[in-house]
Design a protein around this motif. Structure first.
Motif, PDB file in Angstrom:
ATOM      1  N   GLY A 141       0.605  -1.079  -0.140  1.00 13.79           N
ATOM      2  CA  GLY A 141       0.108   0.096   0.127  1.00 13.79           C
ATOM      3  C   GLY A 141       0.834   1.188   0.254  1.00 13.79           C
ATOM      4  N   LEU A 142       2.079   1.286   0.468  1.00 12.19           N
ATOM      5  CA  LEU A 142       3.001   2.276   0.302  1.00 12.19           C
ATOM      6  C   LEU A 142       3.484   2.812  -1.132  1.00 12.19           C
ATOM      7  CD1 LEU A 142       4.853   4.242   2.262  1.00 12.19           C
ATOM      8  CD2 LEU A 142       6.550   2.525   1.683  1.00 12.19           C
ATOM      9  N   VAL A 143       3.215   4.254  -1.526  1.00  4.20           N
ATOM     10  CA  VAL A 143       3.372   4.742  -2.684  1.00  4.20           C
ATOM     11  C   VAL A 143       4.879   5.547  -2.599  1.00  4.20           C
ATOM     12  CG1 VAL A 143       2.722   6.197  -4.533  1.00  4.20           C
ATOM     13  CG2 VAL A 143       1.085   4.780  -3.394  1.00  4.20           C
ATOM     14  N   LEU A 144       5.750   5.071  -3.546  1.00  5.53           N
ATOM     15  CA  LEU A 144       7.118   5.742  -3.642  1.00  5.53           C
ATOM     16  C   LEU A 144       6.886   6.853  -4.702  1.00  5.53           C
ATOM     17  CD1 LEU A 144       9.583   2.757  -3.737  1.00  5.53           C
ATOM     18  CD2 LEU A 144       8.843   4.209  -1.644  1.00  5.53           C
ATOM     19  N   PRO A 145       7.172   7.859  -4.464  1.00  8.09           N
ATOM     20  CA  PRO A 145       6.807   9.056  -5.031  1.00  8.09           C
ATOM     21  C   PRO A 145       7.970   9.103  -6.298  1.00  8.09           C
ATOM     22  CG  PRO A 145       7.586  10.136  -3.334  1.00  8.09           C
ATOM     23  CD  PRO A 145       7.183   8.583  -2.919  1.00  8.09           C
ATOM     24  N   ALA A 146       7.755   9.760  -7.484  1.00  9.34           N
ATOM     25  CA  ALA A 146       8.833   9.804  -8.472  1.00  9.34           C
ATOM     26  C   ALA A 146       9.818  10.749  -8.007  1.00  9.34           C
ATOM     27  CB  ALA A 146       8.263  10.367  -9.735  1.00  9.34           C
ATOM     28  N   GLY A 147      10.927  10.478  -8.136  1.00 15.69           N
ATOM     29  CA  GLY A 147      12.078  11.336  -7.915  1.00 15.69           C
ATOM     30  C   GLY A 147      12.887  10.845  -6.585  1.00 15.69           C
ATOM     31  N   VAL A 148      12.322  10.092  -5.776  1.00 16.21           N
ATOM     32  CA  VAL A 148      13.047   9.856  -4.459  1.00 16.21           C
ATOM     33  C   VAL A 148      14.034   8.682  -4.892  1.00 16.21           C
ATOM     34  CG1 VAL A 148      11.212  10.138  -3.029  1.00 16.21           C
ATOM     35  CG2 VAL A 148      11.238   7.782  -3.981  1.00 16.21           C
ATOM     36  N   ALA A 149      14.954   8.361  -4.026  1.00 12.85           N
ATOM     37  CA  ALA A 149      16.119   7.108  -4.259  1.00 12.85           C
ATOM     38  C   ALA A 149      15.564   6.100  -3.347  1.00 12.85           C
ATOM     39  CB  ALA A 149      17.443   8.008  -4.091  1.00 12.85           C
ATOM     40  N   VAL A 150      15.830   4.939  -3.738  1.00 10.31           N
ATOM     41  CA  VAL A 150      15.727   3.777  -2.813  1.00 10.31           C
ATOM     42  C   VAL A 150      17.024   3.092  -2.796  1.00 10.31           C
ATOM     43  CG1 VAL A 150      14.331   1.519  -2.916  1.00 10.31           C
ATOM     44  CG2 VAL A 150      13.329   3.867  -3.721  1.00 10.31           C
ATOM     45  N   LEU A 151      17.454   2.748  -1.519  1.00  3.73           N
ATOM     46  CA  LEU A 151      18.505   1.980  -1.375  1.00  3.73           C
ATOM     47  C   LEU A 151      18.076   0.518  -1.074  1.00  3.73           C
ATOM     48  CD1 LEU A 151      21.528   2.733   0.870  1.00  3.73           C
ATOM     49  CD2 LEU A 151      20.397   0.757   1.281  1.00  3.73           C
ATOM     50  N   LEU A 152      18.405  -0.519  -1.909  1.00  4.40           N
ATOM     51  CA  LEU A 152      18.354  -1.761  -1.699  1.00  4.40           C
ATOM     52  C   LEU A 152      19.327  -2.597  -1.089  1.00  4.40           C
ATOM     53  CD1 LEU A 152      17.259  -2.403  -5.506  1.00  4.40           C
ATOM     54  CD2 LEU A 152      15.806  -2.069  -3.462  1.00  4.40           C
ATOM     55  N   ASN A 153      19.060  -2.997   0.067  1.00  4.33           N
ATOM     56  CA  ASN A 153      20.353  -3.795   1.163  1.00  4.33           C
ATOM     57  C   ASN A 153      20.432  -5.277   0.837  1.00  4.33           C
ATOM     58  OD1 ASN A 153      21.721  -4.230   3.400  1.00  4.33           O
ATOM     59  ND2 ASN A 153      20.675  -2.746   4.554  1.00  4.33           N
ATOM     60  N   THR A 154      21.181  -5.371   0.169  1.00  2.57           N
ATOM     61  CA  THR A 154      21.377  -6.758  -0.377  1.00  2.57           C
ATOM     62  C   THR A 154      22.025  -7.527   0.836  1.00  2.57           C
ATOM     63  OG1 THR A 154      21.901  -6.338  -2.496  1.00  2.57           O
ATOM     64  CG2 THR A 154      22.683  -8.453  -1.780  1.00  2.57           C
ATOM     65  N   TRP A 155      22.929  -6.738   1.680  1.00  2.00           N
ATOM     66  CA  TRP A 155      23.500  -7.464   2.853  1.00  2.00           C
ATOM     67  C   TRP A 155      22.494  -7.760   4.017  1.00  2.00           C
ATOM     68  CZ3 TRP A 155      28.520  -8.071   4.999  1.00  2.00           C
ATOM     69  CH2 TRP A 155      28.549  -8.315   6.386  1.00  2.00           C
ATOM     70  N   ALA A 156      21.657  -7.160   4.163  1.00  2.00           N
ATOM     71  CA  ALA A 156      20.490  -7.523   4.977  1.00  2.00           C
ATOM     72  C   ALA A 156      19.491  -8.444   4.501  1.00  2.00           C
ATOM     73  CB  ALA A 156      19.764  -6.201   5.486  1.00  2.00           C
ATOM     74  N   THR A 157      19.190  -8.444   3.195  1.00  2.00           N
ATOM     75  CA  THR A 157      18.124  -9.442   2.724  1.00  2.00           C
ATOM     76  C   THR A 157      18.963 -10.806   2.667  1.00  2.00           C
ATOM     77  OG1 THR A 157      17.348  -7.927   1.084  1.00  2.00           O
ATOM     78  CG2 THR A 157      17.370 -10.171   0.587  1.00  2.00           C
ATOM     79  N   HIS A 158      20.367 -10.835   2.352  1.00  2.00           N
ATOM     80  CA  HIS A 158      21.113 -12.183   2.240  1.00  2.00           C
ATOM     81  C   HIS A 158      21.360 -12.883   3.937  1.00  2.00           C
ATOM     82  CE1 HIS A 158      23.429 -11.707  -1.875  1.00  2.00           C
ATOM     83  NE2 HIS A 158      21.952 -11.538  -1.765  1.00  2.00           N
TER      84      HIS A 158
END
Length: 270
Positions: free
Chosen positions: A136-153
């Protein structure tokens, strides 16, 4: 002119090959651009430079972390060497691409090392259009998203209670339940175009090395070998007698690296 002609010819050949192969799984970003006819000779040349230059450093880091983990886990290393000798031969036989394909435990070792110590532990992406997430969360255009591979792994929800342990067998027991659960090369169409090359390179390094050498932790090495307190190989470095499951000390700038300079001892094996 000759160089440009060669690149243009190669671009056509690659594009034809990609367009003819539509059943090989999800297409990479490079394949999608080639299919659309949008890739120029210069752009292709730049991608190849990324593959050869930028990919070499991260591939070397991945192999180095794998060797560190094998030094910390002798039973894993012994099992891997047995597999290598069965497939490639005890006499240091050639490790061909066909042989690499049969080395299932080697593949699991490399993947487990990349799971715990991905050379690129985070990825940043820019949201180009408003993006509604399943929750349900909406990410607005223009924001940066950090994908944390370390935490996921290292998430116990994905990998179980032993998520922080080095256990290559987990990749032999069952594949990851979700494709984004294991993503040392990124995910989706913009993943690393050199992922297969990197895996082959890391496997080749490990296979050729471990056929002839045993890697050991520097604990107890004589001062003449350079493994002294001044070199960083002290108890504070995590190289103690009972530290097999202790995490390595790492730092992150452009890529993730070992604080203690990947120090191991090596000895010849029969």
């Amino acid at each position: 002119m000759c160089r440009g002609g060669i690149y243009n010819t190669r671009t056509v050949h690659i594009a034809d090959s990609v367009s003819a192969d539509t059943d090989s799984g999800p297409a990479s970003f490079l394949e999608l651009m080639l299919r659309g006819g949008e890739y120029s000779a210069r752009e292709l040349r730049e991608e190849v430079m990324v593959l050869v230059m930028a990919g070499s450093d991260t591939t070397a880091l991945g192999a180095a972390f794998a060797l560190l983990m094998l030094a910390k886990h002798p039973p894993v290393q012994d099992r891997l060497r047995r597999e290598l000798r069965e497939v490639a031969g005890a006499g240091g036989g050639a490790v061909s691409a066909a042989a690499l394909a049969r080395l299932g435990y080697l593949d699991a070792v490399v993947r487990e090392a990349l799971r715990l110590y991905p050379p690129v532990p985070v990825t940043v992406r820019e949201v180009r259009d408003d993006l509604a997430l399943p929750g349900g969360l909406v990410l607005p255009a223009g924001v940066a998203v950090l994908l944390n591979t370390w935490a996921t792994h290292r998430s116990a929800a994905h990998w179980g209670a032993d998520a922080d342990a080095f256990r290559p067998e987990r990749f032999l027991e069952a594949p990851p339940r979700h494709p984004a659960q294991f993503m040392p090369f990124g995910y989706s169409a913009r993943n690393c175009l050199g992922s297969q090359y990197a895996m082959l390179a890391m496997k080749t390094v490990l296979a050729r090395s471990l056929l002839h050498l045993r890697v050991l932790r520097p604990t107890g090495a004589p001062a003449a070998s350079g493994y002294t307190a001044a070199s960083g190989c002290t108890a504070a470095s995590g190289y103690t007698a009972d530290d097999a499951d202790a995490p390595l000390r790492v730092k992150f700038d452009i890529a993730m690296k070992h604080v203690d300079n990947y120090m191991v001892r090596v000895e010849l094996v029969d």
